[in-house]
Scaffold this motif. Sequence first.
Motif, PDB file in Angstrom:
ATOM      1  N   ARG A 149       4.925  33.529 -13.946  1.00 15.88           N
ATOM      2  CA  ARG A 149       6.179  33.273 -14.587  1.00 15.88           C
ATOM      3  C   ARG A 149       6.711  34.349 -14.860  1.00 15.88           C
ATOM      4  O   ARG A 149       6.172  34.318 -15.773  1.00 15.88           O
ATOM      5  CB  ARG A 149       6.626  32.245 -14.446  1.00 15.88           C
TER       6      ARG A 149
ATOM      7  N   ASP B 205       7.844  29.576  -3.218  1.00 10.73           N
ATOM      8  CA  ASP B 205       8.314  29.420  -4.605  1.00 10.73           C
ATOM      9  C   ASP B 205       9.520  30.612  -4.199  1.00 10.73           C
ATOM     10  O   ASP B 205       8.835  31.695  -4.053  1.00 10.73           O
ATOM     11  CB  ASP B 205       7.231  29.510  -5.397  1.00 10.73           C
TER      12      ASP B 205
ATOM     13  N   ASP C 288       9.800  31.600  -7.554  1.00 12.42           N
ATOM     14  CA  ASP C 288       9.695  31.895  -9.002  1.00 12.42           C
ATOM     15  C   ASP C 288       9.087  33.837  -9.065  1.00 12.42           C
ATOM     16  O   ASP C 288       8.443  33.900 -10.181  1.00 12.42           O
ATOM     17  CB  ASP C 288       9.629  31.354 -10.338  1.00 12.42           C
TER      18      ASP C 288
ATOM     19  N   GLN D 116       5.634  34.166  -8.214  1.00 15.23           N
ATOM     20  CA  GLN D 116       4.655  33.527  -8.656  1.00 15.23           C
ATOM     21  C   GLN D 116       4.070  34.339  -7.278  1.00 15.23           C
ATOM     22  O   GLN D 116       2.569  34.370  -7.166  1.00 15.23           O
ATOM     23  CB  GLN D 116       3.832  32.972  -8.715  1.00 15.23           C
TER      24      GLN D 116
END
Length: 371
Positions: free
Chosen positions: A210, A95, A97, A99
């Motif tokens: 996040r 991902d 983001d 995370q």
Amino acid sequence: MKQGDLELAVVLPTFNERANVVPVLEKLALTLADISYEVIFVDDDSPDGTADVARRIARENPRIRVIQRVGRRGLSSACIEGMMATSAPLIAVMDADLQHDDTVLPQMVAKLKQEQLDIVVATRNIGGGSMGNFAESRVRLSNLGRTLSNLVSHTPLSDPMSGFFVLDRRYLLEVVYDLSGIGFKLLLDLVASAKRPVRVGEIPYRFGVRVHGESKLDILVGFEYLQLLLDKFVGGLLPTRYLIFALVGSLGAIIHMILLGALIASGLQFLYAQAVTTAVVMTLNFFLNNVFTYRDRRLQGRRLLSGLLTFYAACALGAFINLWIASYLLGHGSPWYVAGFAGLVISSVWNYGITGIFTWRKGRTLQPRTA
Ligand code: GDD
Ligand code: MN
């Protein structure tokens, strides 16, 4: 960096991750200092301009590449495209983001090479790993998903829902033709598509929180997961999109009978009741199909109205074909239930085909992004 040295591609799917582009690249640069790598952003035309931000950096840094897809949405399909766009022998999917803890990447790569594995998964469930501060309901949902995934995949995974893994491109090429590419759960898709036992390794990590932007996981993602499972069961035999369309149609038929009964009971004449019910159910079916069956080509605004009209037209013709076939079969000696069922199936396939062409036309929802 000589191209021949390229060892690892990191595929980063993005949708509205503008603020995460720079931080994730900085982290990767530190973590992968000893590995020859490239980064491939696969952006689905994010309204926030994620692709522009990534391209600006890519102009100065040849390690960075950007694929900007238009008119398409979907985490798994984006990752597949990114994976197929690299010549690196090893491919990581992560991902964008922040995370996923990128610092476990070197361990994952080393494990894959040493043990000659097909895939190494960064998992949240085995010793040392953690779900971070996931809401309890989401942990439960994740467990349910894991139970379901065991139905379609013979390779036991402690975290089949993980979106963080490294794989050997030879394995990718082995399974790529059988991938469903639906929804969020690419790992499950990759493993369930294998025709032989998959050599899988796992490395635990802690799922982070996040900081920028928001999650795209919603109720439809859960629905897409069910569709993926369905596709793994019946895929190749029937398109799952048709199955959903038929399911919506069946639901419509049930509602039709209930509403019709209620209207007649309230004193309305049969023909009026039937006409009203047909209009209501057709409209309902249109909206259900728009949300579920064609969520990737969903019509909005003005197009909703023209879509509804073409849907009515297709279904009216479908009903006509239904009657025509049924009465033909009946006249040629078929029992009523065979004639009725054949008419129903053929008109359903007709409705599906025609509305797929005229109502939810491919590319029809394509619009330049505004931001
Ligand atoms: N290109 C593209 N298209 N990217 C997408 C799309 C899409 O339609 N939807 C989401 N993404 C990107 C996001 O921008 C982000 O980089 C990544 O995919 C994950 O999306 P999130 O919305 O942050 O998902 P999540 O954090 O709730 O869940 C993730 O982590 C779980 C645990 O590993 C996903 O990877 C899940 O599949 C995974 O189970
Ligand atoms: Mn996320």
